[in-house]
Write a protein that holds these residues in place. Structure first.
Motif: not given
Length: 320
Positions: A285-300, A302-315
């Motif tokens: 999609g033309g976005l640069q991926a940043a390092a994901p934020i990883i949120l493990p559960p308090d107990r057994e 599901l782990t939640v991830h937050i992925w960030t894609g950034i579009r270059a700021a030219e123009h």
């Protein structure tokens, strides 16, 4: 671009009728369906529809379908909106008071209906939340990933109850929430109103074809939506298309897991996503991926991830 003399006359003629001025005043408060306007104005739906069509044709208001209903809102064209605001500003302060009191009654009933529906689905939501990290921690991480703002335009795809809008809306000049569920949109409308946000649009919309302008939002959010979709790749592509230069896309979802019961019990089609998978889609999609934020559960769970894609700021350009 300024309006021509003919365009100005056409818009003024479209607004120049008492019922239409009442409608404009109501739509300045929020987007409304024909049925809601008919009730507030105490006029038949065909009559209200005729007024709405005339104003939509003149560019004063915008029409958009919402399932079986049709909603209307004031035009986003800068010149048409400026003219509308001027007309409404010069009306006497007591004009439309009765209409707005009836609008409050409609809002109250909407909030009651939304609360009743929320009660029906709340046990399922509570069960889901018990499977992964505390939602408060997720929201803090979302705010961290989004950045301090302020934002010109926030778009929340699959907005659900509107939680991302109420979380970030006060940092935005305006926000848009799309969802395919009318019931969830009603919940979102109630929550947005309760949060005191007045620059929020809630639309019935398809995440695969939003019909929103390309590069029109400096923050796009897809929160706990992808795992329900038949084609998450297409959804990410559409979300990325909306990201303005210098803006970002946040995807909040689960890491790969083996909770197979979620397919039957909660209609999940995908059991999480890998970092490599999401990063590849962001790049497409033309976005640069940043390092994901990883949120493990308090107990057994599901782990939640937050992925960030950034579009270059030219123009970088100003968002319309």
């Amino acid at each position: 671009m300024n309006l021509t003399a003919d365009q100005t006359v056409e818009i003024l003629r479209a607004a120049g009728e008492p019922t239409r001025l009442r409608i404009l005043s109501l739509l300045a408060a929020e987007e409304l369906s024909v049925m809601e306007l008919s009730r507030v104005l105490d006029q038949s739906q065909p009559r209200v529809s005729r007024h709405l069509k005339l104003m939509a044709d003149a560019g004063l208001i915008e029409r958009f379908p919402d399932g079986a209903r049709v909603y209307y809102r004031l035009s986003h064209d800068a010149q048409a909106r400026r003219l509308t605001d001027t007309v409404l500003d010069i009306l006497a302060d007591d004009e439309g008071e009765a209409d707005h009191r009836r609008l409050e009654e409609v809002r109250s009933e909407r909030a009651t209906d939304a609360a009743r529906y929320f009660e029906q689905v709340a046990p399922q939501w509570d069960q889901m939340r018990s499977l992964y990290v505390c939602e408060t921690d997720v929201e803090k991480a979302v705010e961290q990933a989004a950045g301090p703002g302020p934002f010109d335009r926030v778009v929340d795809l699959g907005t659900g109850s509107g939680r991302m809008l109420t979380l970030l809306g006060k940092k935005a000049k305006m926000s848009v929430g799309l969802d395919l569920s009318q019931n969830m949109l009603n919940i979102a409308r109630a929550n947005v109103t309760q949060a005191g946000l007045d620059k929020v649009e809630l639309r019935h919309g398809d995440i695969f074809s939003t019909r929103l302008p390309a590069e029109s939002a400096d923050l796009v959010i897809v929160h706990q939506v992808l795992h329900y979709l038949n084609d998450p790749v297409a959804a990410v592509a559409e979300a990325a298309r909306l990201v303005a230069p210098g803006g970002r896309l946040l995807i909040v979802d689960f890491a790969p897991h083996n909770f197979e019961q979620l397919r039957e019990e909660h209609q999940h089609r995908r059991l999480g996503f890998s970092d490599e998978e999401i990063s590849g889609w962001l790049a497409q999609g033309g976005l640069q991926a940043a390092a994901p934020i990883i949120l493990p559960p308090d107990r057994e769970g599901l782990t939640v991830h937050i992925w960030t894609g950034i579009r270059a700021a030219e123009h970088v350009r100003k968002i319309a």
